[in-house]
Design an enzyme around this catalytic site. Structure first.
Site, PDB file in Angstrom:
ATOM      1  N   TYR A   1       0.820  -1.209   0.000  1.00 56.31           N
ATOM      2  CA  TYR A   1       0.000   0.000   0.000  1.00 56.31           C
ATOM      3  C   TYR A   1       0.858   1.266   0.000  1.00 56.31           C
ATOM      4  O   TYR A   1       0.391   2.325  -0.401  1.00 56.31           O
ATOM      5  CB  TYR A   1      -0.892   0.043   1.251  1.00 56.31           C
ATOM      6  CG  TYR A   1      -2.184  -0.717   1.139  1.00 56.31           C
ATOM      7  CD1 TYR A   1      -2.184  -2.091   0.908  1.00 56.31           C
ATOM      8  CD2 TYR A   1      -3.404  -0.069   1.279  1.00 56.31           C
ATOM      9  CE1 TYR A   1      -3.377  -2.792   0.823  1.00 56.31           C
ATOM     10  CE2 TYR A   1      -4.590  -0.760   1.197  1.00 56.31           C
ATOM     11  CZ  TYR A   1      -4.582  -2.117   0.968  1.00 56.31           C
ATOM     12  OH  TYR A   1      -5.760  -2.801   0.886  1.00 56.31           O
TER      13      TYR A   1
ATOM     14  N   ASP B   1     -12.537  -9.056   4.709  1.00 53.64           N
ATOM     15  CA  ASP B   1     -13.821  -9.030   3.992  1.00 53.64           C
ATOM     16  C   ASP B   1     -14.384 -10.450   3.881  1.00 53.64           C
ATOM     17  O   ASP B   1     -15.590 -10.666   4.010  1.00 53.64           O
ATOM     18  CB  ASP B   1     -13.662  -8.451   2.580  1.00 53.64           C
ATOM     19  CG  ASP B   1     -13.976  -6.956   2.503  1.00 53.64           C
ATOM     20  OD1 ASP B   1     -13.567  -6.225   3.428  1.00 53.64           O
ATOM     21  OD2 ASP B   1     -14.627  -6.539   1.522  1.00 53.64           O
TER      22      ASP B   1
HETATM   23  C1  IPM Z   1     -10.359  -1.022   4.073  1.00 50.80           C
HETATM   24  C2  IPM Z   1     -10.485  -0.481   2.670  1.00 50.80           C
HETATM   25  C3  IPM Z   1      -9.255   0.359   2.328  1.00 50.80           C
HETATM   26  C4  IPM Z   1      -8.028  -0.557   2.384  1.00 50.80           C
HETATM   27  C5  IPM Z   1      -9.303   1.094   0.967  1.00 50.80           C
HETATM   28  C6  IPM Z   1     -10.550   1.915   0.814  1.00 50.80           C
HETATM   29  C7  IPM Z   1      -8.092   1.931   0.756  1.00 50.80           C
HETATM   30  O1  IPM Z   1     -10.674  -1.503   1.745  1.00 50.80           O
HETATM   31  O2  IPM Z   1     -10.234  -0.226   5.015  1.00 50.80           O
HETATM   32  O3  IPM Z   1     -10.398  -2.249   4.253  1.00 50.80           O
HETATM   33  O4  IPM Z   1      -7.746  -1.263   1.409  1.00 50.80           O
HETATM   34  O5  IPM Z   1      -7.366  -0.548   3.421  1.00 50.80           O
HETATM   35 MN    MN Z   2     -11.040  -3.442   2.664  1.00 44.94          MN
END
Ligand code: IPM
Ligand code: MN
Ligand code: NAD
Length: 342
Positions: free
Chosen positions: A137, A240
């Site tokens: 990231y 998720d």
């Molecule tokens: C999360 C989201 C974020 C991430 C995005 C929106 C940058 O998916 O908080 O899980 O990938 O960290």
């Molecule tokens: Mn996410």
């Protein structure tokens, strides 16, 4: 003195669910709020997703409560255009929030809302500890002459501090998830976690698991896990997936923490849900449970946190179901029902 909370409603369903959280907090105590535009809304107002002023306000707050950012209006593949998500990454980095805690505790009332069978998910109680300010990231990225790259980098110190958080949170076991059969960052990760374990936490069980297998085990045998510690992108994806154990992504809260004493950031795991924004269908419970995590981890108000969590649980036991959980309760009705329980 009342706690000072910076609220960042953001985009999409963000303002709809933030309103419910603020109403609940108002029932629980005397808090002062400072609201800032953030994400796409801040791009529209100021040309950037995170202004210097907002970052300073967050750094100076007792805690920061965020709903969600992003949406089709700001989706672009132009590397030079501002993106709402840059605001979120800038805030996490700018506040030093390297530890993201995502608890996954399917509630008995919602066993029937999960696509998995009850006997699979029953008694699951796991915590994803996601590294939040490193990895792919934040590494160097660029596009040139029809090629693009993103770089994944981790230092020993970055791995050590997140591993400390995971071992401290574990009741019985830490599962460290990596891709050490391919990635050099994962080999450093595995080596560092193992060393920290033998030096400081020999009483906690440690296992290493490759991320592809972990994705499978999460739905095959979720009770196997206590604490999962993993790098930034693996943690994003696995959390998720784990959300579906609870019935919906609309149920999963999170806390992002830095060094002790620094303000934390509390936000649902889900995004701005542009597909249902403005329809009144958003489930406000991940937002409310994030506010509960803020009360507990950010403001030291255990009792109020527990009260909010049990108000949510009781509403679900009494049959409350938003659309994502297979029912027809609106955001407003869900909020009212939960508030009545407080
Ligand atoms: C999360 C989201 C974020 C991430 C995005 C929106 C940058 O998916 O908080 O899980 O990938 O960290
Ligand atoms: Mn996410
Ligand atoms: P999403 O989490 O916004 O939505 C995925 C699916 O889940 C959608 O069908 C949505 O309707 C549903 N959903 C999510 N939250 C819900 C809730 N509270 N109640 C009911 N249903 C809910 O993910 P996405 O569609 O991939 O992303 C949309 C935007 O959100 C993107 O711009 C993305 O970058 C952003 N995003 C932001 C955050 C954040 O702010 N922390 C997190 C994830 C994604």
């Amino acid at each position: 003195m009342s706690a000072r909370i910076v609220t960042l409603p953001g985009d999409g369903i963000g303002p709809e669910i933030m309103a419910v959280a603020v109403a609940a907090l108002d029932r629980l105590g005397d808090f002062s709020y400072e609201e800032h535009v953030f994400g796409g809304a801040a791009i529209d107002a100021h040309g950037t997703a995170l202004t210097e002023e907002t970052l300073e306000a967050c750094r100076g707050a007792d805690a920061v409560l965020l709903a969600a950012v992003g949406g089709p209006k700001w989706d672009t593949t132009d590397p030079d255009a501002p993106r709402p998500e840059q605001g979120l990454l800038g805030l996490r980095k700018g506040m030093g929030l390297y530890a993201n805690l995502r608890p996954v505790r399917p509630l008995p009332a919602l066993y029937d809302a999960s696509p998995l069978r009850e006997e699979r998910i029953r008694d699951t109680n796991l915590l994803v500890v996601r590294e939040l300010t490193g990895g792919i990231y934040f590494g160097d990225r660029a596009r040139r002459d029809g090629r693009a790259h993103d770089t994944c980098e981790y230092s020993t110190a970055e791995i050590e501090r997140i591993a400390h958080v995971a071992f401290a949170a574990a009741e019985s076991k830490v599962t460290s998830v990596d891709k050490a059969n391919v990635l050099e960052t994962s080999r450093l990760w595995r080596e560092t976690v193992s060393r920290l374990h033998s030096e400081h936490y020999p009483h906690v069980e440690l296992e290493h698991m490759l991320v592809d297998n972990a994705a499978m085990q999460l739905v095959a045998a979720p009770r196997h896990f206590d604490v999962i510690v993993t790098e930034n992108m693996f943690g994003d994806i696995l959390s998720d997936e784990a959300a579906m154990l609870t019935g919906s992504i609309g149920m999963l809260p999170s806390a992002s923490l830095g060094d002790p004493g620094a303000p934390g950031l509390f936000e649902p795991v889900h995004g701005s849900a542009p597909d249902i924004a403005g329809t009144g269908k958003a489930n406000p419970m991940a937002m409310l449970l994030s506010a509960a995590m803020m009360l507990r981890h950010g403001l030291g108000r255990q009792e109020e946190a527990a009260a909010l969590e049990s108000a949510v649980e009781r509403a679900l036991r009494d049959g409350l179901r938003t659309a994502d959980l297979g029912g027809d309760a609106s955001t407003e009705r869900a909020g009212r029902t939960i508030l009545d329980n407080l």
